[in-house]
Design a protein around this motif. Structure first.
Motif, PDB file in Angstrom:
ATOM      1  N   THR A  60       0.847  -1.188   0.000  1.00  0.00           N
ATOM      2  CA  THR A  60       0.000   0.000   0.000  1.00  0.00           C
ATOM      3  C   THR A  60       0.882   1.236   0.000  1.00  0.00           C
ATOM      4  O   THR A  60       1.715   1.410   0.886  1.00  0.00           O
ATOM      5  N   TYR A 118      -1.826   0.851  -4.784  1.00  0.00           N
ATOM      6  CA  TYR A 118      -1.353  -0.499  -4.471  1.00  0.00           C
ATOM      7  C   TYR A 118      -0.406  -0.978  -5.571  1.00  0.00           C
ATOM      8  O   TYR A 118      -0.646  -0.737  -6.760  1.00  0.00           O
ATOM      9  N   PRO A 144      -4.803   6.154  -1.406  1.00  0.00           N
ATOM     10  CA  PRO A 144      -3.737   5.136  -1.391  1.00  0.00           C
ATOM     11  C   PRO A 144      -3.714   4.348  -2.691  1.00  0.00           C
ATOM     12  O   PRO A 144      -4.739   4.107  -3.319  1.00  0.00           O
TER      13      PRO A 144
END
Length: 315
Positions: free
Chosen positions: A86, A95, A93
């Protein structure tokens, strides 16, 4: 000729002593007072030997490195991610995938892509501080080993379906056992499989299979619902019929017992007075036979002649 700046003469011995004393006091205070945060505990050593643990608050220790404190976060639940990372930059956020950790071989020789997390908390700050050097690496290695072992014992469809929760529960137990053996001083409180997907090349086929499994589950649930509706109804109807039959049987038995008792009573009276009893029974039988008849004339069968006139219109 040497130039000397104004007001910069030599320091007197007394002033030098005060300066040195001030430095010593500052070092003393800086190396003897420490603060432990509310989420932490402090491990204290003296000449490298463990002597105790301090709770949150302001504490004093021996200065000049004689006592050392190692603060450990024991309240916060910490998380390790596997198969992805993350990224916290920006407003949202992001990934990044880590396929080297997520790609595994299943028990039926298929390949599956699994992303998971573990959540743990430090429960023994002394063990956490001294027993293992590479703590984070140890946690990650043990977690990957446990998940790979459990996935390797199962078929891919089971991993994607009914065995998912079982893998999480068994992985939690295995990890805690291993960490206790290593004396790491942590307790794993949760293992969560985030994404369990087949490789991208066969994604469509697995989605069809998954849809078929969902349809199967839906049909089973619908059948179970019908079963739950009909079976109690049938059992209720069966109980009702049994109760009706039992009531009928009880009625017949009671009636038979009453007939037997009446017969015995009549028989006893007949033994005492046969003629009277026979005559009474005859009258009762005639009354029973003709009780519903109206406008009826009964004559003696030995009568040879009728009256010449019968009043048919009388009351």
């Amino acid at each position: 000729m040497k130039f000397t700046p104004p007001n910069m003469g030599k320091l007197s011995p007394k002033t030098l002593v005060f300066i040195i004393a001030g430095i010593v006091v500052l070092i003393f205070l800086g190396t003897s007072i420490f603060i432990v945060d509310q989420t932490e505990q402090a491990v204290i050593t003296r000449f490298g030997r463990f002597i105790g643990i301090r709770e949150p608050g302001l504490h004093v220790k021996l200065p000049f490195g004689i006592d050392r404190n190692y603060t450990v976060n024991v309240r916060t639940v910490q998380t390790e991610e596997f198969g992805f990372r993350t990224m916290r930059g920006g407003n949202y956020p992001s990934y990044s995938s880590q396929t080297a950790e997520s790609i595994m071989l299943t028990g039926d020789l298929n390949i599956v892509d699994i992303e998971w997390i573990i959540q743990y908390r430090v429960v023994d700050p002394r063990a956490w501080t001294f027993n293992v050097n590479e703590r984070r690496a140890t946690i990650r290695d043990v977690s990957r080993s446990a998940i790979n072992m459990l996935v390797g014992d199962r078929a891919i469809m089971d991993i994607m379906g009914i065995e998912r929760a079982a893998i999480e529960i068994e992985a939690l137990a295995i990890m805690n056992d291993r960490f206790r053996e290593y004396g790491l001083g942590i307790d794993v409180i949760a293992v969560k499989l985030q994404n369990v997907t087949p490789p991208s090349g066969v994604q469509a086929a697995f989605e069809d299979v998954n849809k078929a499994m969902q349809d199967l589950e839906r049909l089973i649930n619908e059948g179970q619902q019908v079963y739950n509706e009909e079976i109690p109804k049938a059992r209720g109807e069966a109980d009702r019929m049994i109760q009706v039959a039992q009531g009928y049987a009880t009625e017949r038995v009671n009636r038979a017992n009453g007939d037997v008792a009446r017969f015995n009573s009549v028989f006893e009276e007949y033994r005492r007075a046969p003629d009277v009893t026979r005559q009474r029974l005859y009258y009762e039988m005639i009354e029973e036979v003709f009780k519903d008849e109206k406008d009826m004339t009964i004559i003696d069968r030995n009568l040879r002649n009728f009256l010449p006139l019968m009043n048919l219109g009388g009351n």
